[in-house]
Enzyme design. Structure first.
Site, PDB file in Angstrom:
ATOM      1  N   ASP A  15       0.864  -1.194   0.000  1.00 37.97           N
ATOM      2  CA  ASP A  15       0.000   0.000   0.000  1.00 37.97           C
ATOM      3  C   ASP A  15       0.892   1.233   0.000  1.00 37.97           C
ATOM      4  O   ASP A  15       2.089   1.159   0.290  1.00 37.97           O
ATOM      5  CB  ASP A  15      -0.906   0.008   1.243  1.00 37.97           C
ATOM      6  CG  ASP A  15      -1.833   1.220   1.253  1.00 37.97           C
ATOM      7  OD1 ASP A  15      -2.368   1.569   0.181  1.00 37.97           O
ATOM      8  OD2 ASP A  15      -2.006   1.853   2.306  1.00 37.97           O
ATOM      9  N   SER A  16       0.287   2.364  -0.315  1.00 35.41           N
ATOM     10  CA  SER A  16       1.041   3.617  -0.283  1.00 35.41           C
ATOM     11  C   SER A  16       1.425   3.999   1.148  1.00 35.41           C
ATOM     12  O   SER A  16       2.334   4.787   1.348  1.00 35.41           O
ATOM     13  CB  SER A  16       0.190   4.730  -0.898  1.00 35.41           C
ATOM     14  OG  SER A  16      -1.057   4.792  -0.235  1.00 35.41           O
ATOM     15  N   TYR A  47      -0.534   8.636  -2.620  1.00 36.95           N
ATOM     16  CA  TYR A  47      -0.489   8.375  -4.056  1.00 36.95           C
ATOM     17  C   TYR A  47      -1.681   9.053  -4.756  1.00 36.95           C
ATOM     18  O   TYR A  47      -1.604   9.382  -5.928  1.00 36.95           O
ATOM     19  CB  TYR A  47      -0.601   6.873  -4.330  1.00 36.95           C
ATOM     20  CG  TYR A  47       0.635   6.038  -4.114  1.00 36.95           C
ATOM     21  CD1 TYR A  47       1.766   6.537  -3.469  1.00 36.95           C
ATOM     22  CD2 TYR A  47       0.668   4.726  -4.565  1.00 36.95           C
ATOM     23  CE1 TYR A  47       2.884   5.732  -3.282  1.00 36.95           C
ATOM     24  CE2 TYR A  47       1.786   3.925  -4.389  1.00 36.95           C
ATOM     25  CZ  TYR A  47       2.891   4.428  -3.745  1.00 36.95           C
ATOM     26  OH  TYR A  47       3.990   3.629  -3.571  1.00 36.95           O
ATOM     27  N   GLY A  48      -2.764   9.216  -4.012  1.00 31.43           N
ATOM     28  CA  GLY A  48      -4.043   9.617  -4.611  1.00 31.43           C
ATOM     29  C   GLY A  48      -4.044  10.951  -5.327  1.00 31.43           C
ATOM     30  O   GLY A  48      -4.910  11.206  -6.161  1.00 31.43           O
ATOM     31  N   CYS A  78      -3.689  -0.992  -2.121  1.00 31.00           N
ATOM     32  CA  CYS A  78      -3.957   0.425  -2.412  1.00 31.00           C
ATOM     33  C   CYS A  78      -4.910   0.525  -3.605  1.00 31.00           C
ATOM     34  O   CYS A  78      -4.598   0.031  -4.695  1.00 31.00           O
ATOM     35  CB  CYS A  78      -2.627   1.099  -2.734  1.00 31.00           C
ATOM     36  SG  CYS A  78      -2.775   2.829  -3.174  1.00 31.00           S
ATOM     37  N   ASN A  79      -6.054   1.159  -3.381  1.00 37.16           N
ATOM     38  CA  ASN A  79      -7.029   1.322  -4.470  1.00 37.16           C
ATOM     39  C   ASN A  79      -6.438   2.130  -5.615  1.00 37.16           C
ATOM     40  O   ASN A  79      -6.652   1.824  -6.789  1.00 37.16           O
ATOM     41  CB  ASN A  79      -8.267   2.062  -3.957  1.00 37.16           C
ATOM     42  CG  ASN A  79      -9.102   1.211  -3.022  1.00 37.16           C
ATOM     43  OD1 ASN A  79     -10.103   0.655  -3.417  1.00 37.16           O
ATOM     44  ND2 ASN A  79      -8.664   1.100  -1.779  1.00 37.16           N
ATOM     45  N   THR A  80      -5.673   3.167  -5.260  1.00 33.15           N
ATOM     46  CA  THR A  80      -5.101   4.040  -6.291  1.00 33.15           C
ATOM     47  C   THR A  80      -4.114   3.262  -7.155  1.00 33.15           C
ATOM     48  O   THR A  80      -4.171   3.321  -8.390  1.00 33.15           O
ATOM     49  CB  THR A  80      -4.410   5.245  -5.616  1.00 33.15           C
ATOM     50  OG1 THR A  80      -5.362   5.893  -4.770  1.00 33.15           O
ATOM     51  CG2 THR A  80      -3.878   6.227  -6.626  1.00 33.15           C
ATOM     52  N   GLU A 158      -5.777   9.335   8.662  1.00 29.38           N
ATOM     53  CA  GLU A 158      -4.357   9.396   9.019  1.00 29.38           C
ATOM     54  C   GLU A 158      -4.165  10.046  10.387  1.00 29.38           C
ATOM     55  O   GLU A 158      -3.262   9.710  11.135  1.00 29.38           O
ATOM     56  CB  GLU A 158      -3.595  10.234   7.984  1.00 29.38           C
ATOM     57  CG  GLU A 158      -3.267   9.515   6.706  1.00 29.38           C
ATOM     58  CD  GLU A 158      -2.088   8.573   6.866  1.00 29.38           C
ATOM     59  OE1 GLU A 158      -1.124   8.906   7.558  1.00 29.38           O
ATOM     60  OE2 GLU A 158      -2.168   7.469   6.289  1.00 29.38           O
ATOM     61  N   CYS A 192     -11.163   3.318  -0.927  1.00 30.04           N
ATOM     62  CA  CYS A 192      -9.861   3.810  -0.486  1.00 30.04           C
ATOM     63  C   CYS A 192      -9.529   3.069   0.805  1.00 30.04           C
ATOM     64  O   CYS A 192     -10.419   2.857   1.648  1.00 30.04           O
ATOM     65  CB  CYS A 192      -9.951   5.315  -0.229  1.00 30.04           C
ATOM     66  SG  CYS A 192      -8.486   5.983   0.575  1.00 30.04           S
ATOM     67  N   HIS A 194      -8.279   3.885   3.458  1.00 30.64           N
ATOM     68  CA  HIS A 194      -8.476   4.592   4.718  1.00 30.64           C
ATOM     69  C   HIS A 194      -9.940   4.644   5.175  1.00 30.64           C
ATOM     70  O   HIS A 194     -10.219   4.913   6.338  1.00 30.64           O
ATOM     71  CB  HIS A 194      -7.974   6.033   4.582  1.00 30.64           C
ATOM     72  CG  HIS A 194      -6.487   6.132   4.530  1.00 30.64           C
ATOM     73  ND1 HIS A 194      -5.736   5.455   3.595  1.00 30.64           N
ATOM     74  CD2 HIS A 194      -5.621   6.831   5.291  1.00 30.64           C
ATOM     75  CE1 HIS A 194      -4.454   5.743   3.793  1.00 30.64           C
ATOM     76  NE2 HIS A 194      -4.359   6.576   4.822  1.00 30.64           N
TER      77      HIS A 194
END
Ligand code: DGL
Length: 275
Positions: A15-16, A47-48, A78-80, A158, A192, A194
Site C-alpha cells: 500500500d502507499s 499516491y491519490g 492500495c485502491n489508487t 491518518e 480507499c 483509509h
C-alpha cells in the site's frame, strides 16, 4: 509453480502507507496460518493526488522489493495503485498471482445490489481513472455509478479523527456533493484503504438501507480462493508470521498503523527500507 516449495513463502501486501493494514487484517482473519509481509510506501504517501506516471513508478518499485524478498502472491491493497498499475504489476510478477482491491469491491457491490446505483468514495486518481465505474459497468450493465473524490477523508483517517463533529461535517460535505441532481444511492463503496476507519461515521449519516461496501474482506476471500486453487495454502497449523516494511517514519507507522490494524504496534516492529 511448485506448491510444496512455495506455500511457506509469505503473501506480499503493498500500500502507499498504513491504510492497507485494513486489508492485511482481513487476510489475517481469513487465513491466520499464512505468513504475511506488508510494505507501506510511507515516504511517498499520498499516491491519490499524484500523476499516473508517478504512481506506476512507485508501485513498480514496491513490487520489485517484495518480489526480491520472495512472496507467493501479491495483494495491491492500495485502491489508487490498483486503479493505475494493476496490469503492469501483473506483467512484472510474471506467473505469480496479483490481486487488486477494485474488482473485489465492485463485485461485492454489484452482487448485493444488482441493477442498483453505487456511490464510490475514493482518491482523486482513482476517480479520475474511473476504475470502479469500469469494473462495475463491466459486471452489471444496468448499474448506475457516481464517483466522488474525498481527499480530506484520507487525512482524517491518518490523523485518527475518525469520529466526532469534524469527521461528520467533512463526510456530510462530500456526500452532499455526491448527491447532486438527486442522486440516490443503494450502495457506498469505500474505495480507499483509509475509509473503513470512517465506516461508523458514514453509517451514522446515511440511511440504513444503503449498503456500505468495504473491499478488504472480499479481497481476503479472493486471496484465499486463489491460494486454494493454486495449491499454495500454507500447510502449517501454526500462526503465520507478520513483517512490516516502510519507506519512512517507523514511529508514525506504528502509531497510525495500530489504529488500522486494531492492535498495538511499536517502532521495533517496523523495518525501514529504501525502494
Ligand atoms: N492507499 C490509497 C488508496 O487506497 C489512499 C492513500 C493515498 O492516497 O495514498 O487509494
Amino acid at each position: 509453480m511448485n506448491a510444496s516449495t512455495n506455500s511457506e513463502l509469505p503473501i506480499g501486501i503493498f500500500d502507499s502507507g498504513v491504510g492497507g493494514l485494513t486489508v492485511l487484517k482481513a487476510i489475517r482473519d481469513e487465513l491466520p496460518h499464512e505468513n504475511l509481509v506488508y510494505l507501506g510506501d510511507t515516504a511517498r504517501l499520498p499516491y491519490g493526488t499524484k500523476s499516473p506516471t508517478s504512481i506506476s513508478r512507485y508501485a513498480t518499485q514496491a513490487t520489485a522489493k517484495l518480489k526480491q524478498q520472495g512472496i507467493k502472491l501479491l495483494v495491491v491493497a492500495c485502491n489508487t495503485a490498483s486503479a493505475v498499475a494493476l496490469d503492469a504489476l501483473r506483467a512484472q510478477m510474471n506467473r505469480l498471482p496479483v490481486i487488486g482491491v477494485v474488482e473485489p469491491g465492485a463485485t461485492a457491490a454489484v452482487s448485493a445490489r444488482p441493477g442498483g446505483s453505487h456511490l464510490v468514495l475514493a482518491t482523486e486518481a482513482t476517480v479520475r481513472l474511473g476504475a470502479y465505474r469500469k469494473a462495475i459497468e463491466s459486471l452489471d450493465a444496468a448499474a448506475i455509478v457516481r464517483e466522488q473524490a474525498c481527499e480530506l477523508m484520507v487525512a482524517l483517517a491518518e490523523e485518527g479523527w475518525t469520529d466526532g463533529d469534524i469527521a461528520a461535517s467533512i463526510i456530510r460535505r462530500y456526500l452532499h456533493e455526491a448527491s447532486e441532481n438527486d442522486f440516490d444511492t443503494d450502495s457506498i463503496i469505500l474505495g480507499c484503504t483509509h475509509f473503513p476507519l470512517l465506516k461508523e461515521s458514514i453509517r451514522a449519516i446515511v440511511s440504513d438501507r444503503v449498503l456500505l461496501v468495504d473491499s478488504a474482506s472480499t479481497t481476503a476471500t479472493v486471496v484465499s480462493q486463489t491460494l486454494r486453487s493454486n495449491g499454495t495454502l500454507r500447510a502449517s497449523e501454526a500462526d503465520g508470521s507478520l513483517r512490516f516494511l516502510a519507506t519512512d517514519g517507523a514511529t508514525r507507522f506504528a502509531r497510525v498503523g495500530g489504529l488500522f490494524l486494531g492492535q498495538q504496534l511499536s517502532n521495533s516492529d517496523v523495518e525501514l527500507i529504501d525502494l
